[in-house]
Design a protein around this motif. Structure first.
Motif, PDB file in Angstrom:
ATOM      1  N   LEU A  23       0.827  -1.218   0.000  1.00 46.98           N
ATOM      2  CA  LEU A  23       0.000   0.000   0.000  1.00 46.98           C
ATOM      3  C   LEU A  23       0.862   1.269   0.000  1.00 46.98           C
ATOM      4  CD1 LEU A  23      -2.932  -1.072   2.382  1.00 46.98           C
ATOM      5  CD2 LEU A  23      -2.708  -1.398  -0.072  1.00 46.98           C
ATOM      6  N   ALA A  25       3.705   1.864   1.386  1.00 47.74           N
ATOM      7  CA  ALA A  25       4.341   2.224   2.669  1.00 47.74           C
ATOM      8  C   ALA A  25       5.791   2.651   2.436  1.00 47.74           C
ATOM      9  CB  ALA A  25       4.279   1.040   3.632  1.00 47.74           C
ATOM     10  N   GLY A  62       1.599   4.899   5.199  1.00 48.28           N
ATOM     11  CA  GLY A  62       2.445   5.249   6.343  1.00 48.28           C
ATOM     12  C   GLY A  62       3.866   4.782   6.185  1.00 48.28           C
ATOM     13  N   ALA A  63       4.643   5.030   7.232  1.00 47.86           N
ATOM     14  CA  ALA A  63       5.996   4.494   7.274  1.00 47.86           C
ATOM     15  C   ALA A  63       5.890   2.982   7.434  1.00 47.86           C
ATOM     16  CB  ALA A  63       6.759   5.106   8.441  1.00 47.86           C
ATOM     17  N   ASP A  64       6.922   2.273   7.005  1.00 44.00           N
ATOM     18  CA  ASP A  64       6.889   0.808   7.004  1.00 44.00           C
ATOM     19  C   ASP A  64       6.992   0.269   8.435  1.00 44.00           C
ATOM     20  OD1 ASP A  64       7.847  -1.984   6.862  1.00 44.00           O
ATOM     21  OD2 ASP A  64       7.750  -1.598   4.709  1.00 44.00           O
ATOM     22  N   ILE A  65       5.903  -0.351   8.881  1.00 38.08           N
ATOM     23  CA  ILE A  65       5.828  -0.795  10.285  1.00 38.08           C
ATOM     24  C   ILE A  65       6.793  -1.954  10.535  1.00 38.08           C
ATOM     25  CG2 ILE A  65       4.304  -1.720  12.089  1.00 38.08           C
ATOM     26  CD1 ILE A  65       1.988  -0.213  10.607  1.00 38.08           C
ATOM     27  N   GLY A  66       6.921  -2.843   9.558  1.00 38.06           N
ATOM     28  CA  GLY A  66       7.870  -3.957   9.708  1.00 38.06           C
ATOM     29  C   GLY A  66       9.287  -3.439   9.922  1.00 38.06           C
ATOM     30  N   MET A  68      10.180  -0.576  11.059  1.00 39.98           N
ATOM     31  CA  MET A  68      10.337   0.187  12.308  1.00 39.98           C
ATOM     32  C   MET A  68      10.288  -0.703  13.542  1.00 39.98           C
ATOM     33  SD  MET A  68       8.116   3.686  11.810  1.00 39.98           S
ATOM     34  CE  MET A  68       6.601   2.820  11.402  1.00 39.98           C
ATOM     35  N   LEU A 106      -2.264   7.553   5.636  1.00 41.50           N
ATOM     36  CA  LEU A 106      -2.159   7.311   7.079  1.00 41.50           C
ATOM     37  C   LEU A 106      -0.731   7.548   7.541  1.00 41.50           C
ATOM     38  CD1 LEU A 106      -4.296   4.023   7.212  1.00 41.50           C
ATOM     39  CD2 LEU A 106      -5.036   6.369   7.690  1.00 41.50           C
ATOM     40  N   GLY A 108       2.739   8.436   7.935  1.00 38.95           N
ATOM     41  CA  GLY A 108       3.656   9.067   6.978  1.00 38.95           C
ATOM     42  C   GLY A 108       2.986   9.444   5.664  1.00 38.95           C
ATOM     43  N   ILE A 136       3.999   4.811  19.111  1.00 37.43           N
ATOM     44  CA  ILE A 136       4.958   5.874  18.736  1.00 37.43           C
ATOM     45  C   ILE A 136       4.200   7.178  18.464  1.00 37.43           C
ATOM     46  CG2 ILE A 136       6.724   4.328  17.770  1.00 37.43           C
ATOM     47  CD1 ILE A 136       5.588   4.980  14.945  1.00 37.43           C
ATOM     48  N   GLY A 139       6.074  10.850  13.109  1.00 36.65           N
ATOM     49  CA  GLY A 139       7.516  11.134  13.060  1.00 36.65           C
ATOM     50  C   GLY A 139       8.017  11.818  11.810  1.00 36.65           C
ATOM     51  N   PHE A 140       7.148  12.016  10.811  1.00 32.41           N
ATOM     52  CA  PHE A 140       7.587  12.719   9.599  1.00 32.41           C
ATOM     53  C   PHE A 140       6.838  14.051   9.463  1.00 32.41           C
ATOM     54  CE2 PHE A 140       8.608   8.467   7.132  1.00 32.41           C
ATOM     55  CZ  PHE A 140       9.713   8.255   7.951  1.00 32.41           C
TER      56      PHE A 140
HETATM   57  N1  CAA Z   1       3.873  -0.702   6.772  1.00 31.23           N
HETATM   58  C1  CAA Z   1       4.174  -1.885   6.252  1.00 31.23           C
HETATM   59  N2  CAA Z   1       3.313  -2.630   5.544  1.00 31.23           N
HETATM   60  C2  CAA Z   1       2.078  -2.133   5.367  1.00 31.23           C
HETATM   61  C3  CAA Z   1       1.683  -0.880   5.878  1.00 31.23           C
HETATM   62  C4  CAA Z   1       2.657  -0.142   6.607  1.00 31.23           C
HETATM   63  N3  CAA Z   1       2.407   1.078   7.103  1.00 31.23           N
HETATM   64  N4  CAA Z   1       0.403  -0.670   5.549  1.00 31.23           N
HETATM   65  C5  CAA Z   1      -0.009  -1.736   4.844  1.00 31.23           C
HETATM   66  N5  CAA Z   1       1.005  -2.619   4.725  1.00 31.23           N
HETATM   67  C6  CAA Z   1       0.983  -3.932   4.043  1.00 31.23           C
HETATM   68  C7  CAA Z   1       0.288  -4.982   4.889  1.00 31.23           C
HETATM   69  O1  CAA Z   1       1.167  -5.525   5.851  1.00 31.23           O
HETATM   70  C8  CAA Z   1      -0.113  -5.977   3.826  1.00 31.23           C
HETATM   71  O2  CAA Z   1       1.016  -6.738   3.479  1.00 31.23           O
HETATM   72  P1  CAA Z   1       0.867  -8.343   3.241  1.00 31.23           P
HETATM   73  O3  CAA Z   1      -0.075  -8.476   2.077  1.00 31.23           O
HETATM   74  O4  CAA Z   1       2.267  -8.760   2.919  1.00 31.23           O
HETATM   75  O5  CAA Z   1       0.307  -8.907   4.504  1.00 31.23           O
HETATM   76  C9  CAA Z   1      -0.438  -5.104   2.633  1.00 31.23           C
HETATM   77  O6  CAA Z   1       0.210  -3.842   2.866  1.00 31.23           O
HETATM   78  C10 CAA Z   1      -1.917  -4.854   2.470  1.00 31.23           C
HETATM   79  O7  CAA Z   1      -2.399  -4.338   3.708  1.00 31.23           O
HETATM   80  P2  CAA Z   1      -3.685  -4.938   4.486  1.00 31.23           P
HETATM   81  O8  CAA Z   1      -3.829  -6.393   4.175  1.00 31.23           O
HETATM   82  O9  CAA Z   1      -3.563  -4.544   5.899  1.00 31.23           O
HETATM   83  O10 CAA Z   1      -4.847  -4.131   3.738  1.00 31.23           O
HETATM   84  P3  CAA Z   1      -6.252  -3.723   4.350  1.00 31.23           P
HETATM   85  O11 CAA Z   1      -7.050  -3.195   3.206  1.00 31.23           O
HETATM   86  O12 CAA Z   1      -6.834  -4.842   5.132  1.00 31.23           O
HETATM   87  O13 CAA Z   1      -5.943  -2.524   5.358  1.00 31.23           O
HETATM   88  C11 CAA Z   1      -4.907  -0.470   6.050  1.00 31.23           C
HETATM   89  C12 CAA Z   1      -5.428  -1.323   4.882  1.00 31.23           C
HETATM   90  C13 CAA Z   1      -6.096  -0.035   6.917  1.00 31.23           C
HETATM   91  C14 CAA Z   1      -4.236   0.758   5.461  1.00 31.23           C
HETATM   92  C15 CAA Z   1      -3.923  -1.304   6.897  1.00 31.23           C
HETATM   93  O14 CAA Z   1      -2.955  -1.876   6.025  1.00 31.23           O
HETATM   94  C16 CAA Z   1      -3.197  -0.495   7.912  1.00 31.23           C
HETATM   95  O15 CAA Z   1      -3.743  -0.189   8.949  1.00 31.23           O
HETATM   96  N6  CAA Z   1      -1.913  -0.161   7.656  1.00 31.23           N
HETATM   97  C17 CAA Z   1      -1.076   0.530   8.586  1.00 31.23           C
HETATM   98  C18 CAA Z   1      -1.432   2.011   8.636  1.00 31.23           C
HETATM   99  C19 CAA Z   1      -0.582   2.721   9.665  1.00 31.23           C
HETATM  100  O16 CAA Z   1      -0.665   2.443  10.850  1.00 31.23           O
HETATM  101  N7  CAA Z   1       0.241   3.701   9.235  1.00 31.23           N
HETATM  102  C20 CAA Z   1       1.086   4.468  10.094  1.00 31.23           C
HETATM  103  C21 CAA Z   1       2.451   3.875  10.160  1.00 31.23           C
HETATM  104  S1  CAA Z   1       3.452   4.634  11.388  1.00 31.23           S
HETATM  105  C22 CAA Z   1       4.071   6.026  10.661  1.00 31.23           C
HETATM  106  O17 CAA Z   1       3.744   6.367   9.536  1.00 31.23           O
HETATM  107  C23 CAA Z   1       5.040   6.779  11.504  1.00 31.23           C
HETATM  108  C24 CAA Z   1       5.444   8.106  10.972  1.00 31.23           C
HETATM  109  O18 CAA Z   1       4.811   9.104  11.212  1.00 31.23           O
HETATM  110  C25 CAA Z   1       6.672   8.248  10.228  1.00 31.23           C
END
Ligand code: CAA
Length: 258
Positions: A23, A25, A62-66, A68, A106, A108, A136, A139-140
């Protein structure tokens, strides 16, 4: 670039974050590719930039959760600085930028959109800062730019609650300027970019400098900033042509960026 595509359409550059399997990330590789694309933009040839995400589901999730999940405090801080520096570079591009938010924005992703000058979105877009649910902070730039864009009360609610909002709510609170259908989003972003690109480029760039430099200054200093960039437009070929065209009751054919 592997994870970030760039296309030049006349005077408009289109940047696409292209990691649809995750998505879009942002890990270090995506961020590095984004920085290289930003560095490669030629402001002589480019008068506006559109930034979007690949696929129909997500702008940037967003940023890549794996990536981080195993970071130490020092690595977390360094990752924050890495993203912040690149987003600051994007924000500081001399030309206007439009985020065409085509789905999830979302963490990042919202922070990336907020580093652009203007945001428009598709009707399936979802915005949020879910970080506190992951243990957390944003962060960006989220704790800083969201407050500046929508005010402290609403920004604090979004950040503390980690509750996502839909496109219509994002429009209502001024996070985006317009909502379009998926099909209409990119054409609408391009139309706006082309309209911006049709105006005198030195003047448009000076508007961006005046707004950026003056935004957080006191009004006295902000007025001086405006005077500087206003004055800087005079004696340019485009200023002479723009005003001559008005006085001669004709249209400007094309501004020359001189
Ligand atoms: N990091 C890494 N991988 C991500 C990701 C992320 N932020 N968001 C989605 N993906 C990956 C999922 O792990 C999944 O991978 P696999 O197929 O290998 O399992 C793939 O993208 C598809 O995602 P979903 O199966 O979860 O799709 P969904 O339609 O069911 O849900 C979503 C979509 C609601 C966006 C959900 O993926 C989600 O909640 N993602 C995380 C969003 C998030 O929390 N973002 C903030 C990150 S923290 C940050 O950004 C810090 C900062 O300020 C710098």
């Amino acid at each position: 670039m592997g994870f970030v595509k760039y296309e030049q359409n006349g005077y408009v550059g289109v940047i696409t974050i292209d990691r649809p399997k995750a998505l879009n990330a942002l890990n270090k590789e995506v961020l590095a590719d984004l920085e290289a694309v930003i560095d490669g933009i030629d402001p002589e040839k480019t008068r506006a930039v559109v930034l979007t995400g690949a696929g129909e589901k997500s702008f940037v999730a967003g940023a890549d959760i794996g990536a981080m999940s195993t970071m130490t405090k020092a690595e977390g801080e360094a990752f924050g600085k890495y993203g912040n520096d690149i987003f600051l570079k994007l924000e500081s591009l001399p030309i206007p930028t439009i985020a065409a938010v085509n789905g999830f924005a979302l963490g990042g992703g919202n922070e990336l959109a907020m580093s652009c000058d203007i945001r428009i979105c598709s009707d399936n877009a979802v915005f949020g800062q879910p970080e506190v649910g992951l243990g957390i902070t944003p962060g960006f730039g989220g704790t800083q730019r969201l407050v500046r864009l929508i005010g402290t009360g609403k920004a604090k609610e979004m950040i503390y609650s980690a509750k996502n909002i839909k496109a219509d709510e994002a429009y209502r609170i001024g996070l985006v300027n317009a909502v379009h259908t998926q099909e209409e989003l990119l054409p609408a972003a391009m139309k706006l970019a082309v309209k911006i690109a049709s105006n005198a480029p030195i003047a448009v760039r000076n508007c961006k400098k005046a707004i950026t430099e003056g935004y957080l200054a006191d009004m006295g200093h902000a007025a001086e900033v405006e005077e500087k960039w206003f004055g800087d437009c005079f004696e340019t070929e485009d200023q002479k042509e723009g005003m001559a065209a008005f006085l001669e009751k004709r249209k400007v054919e094309e501004f020359k960026n001189r």
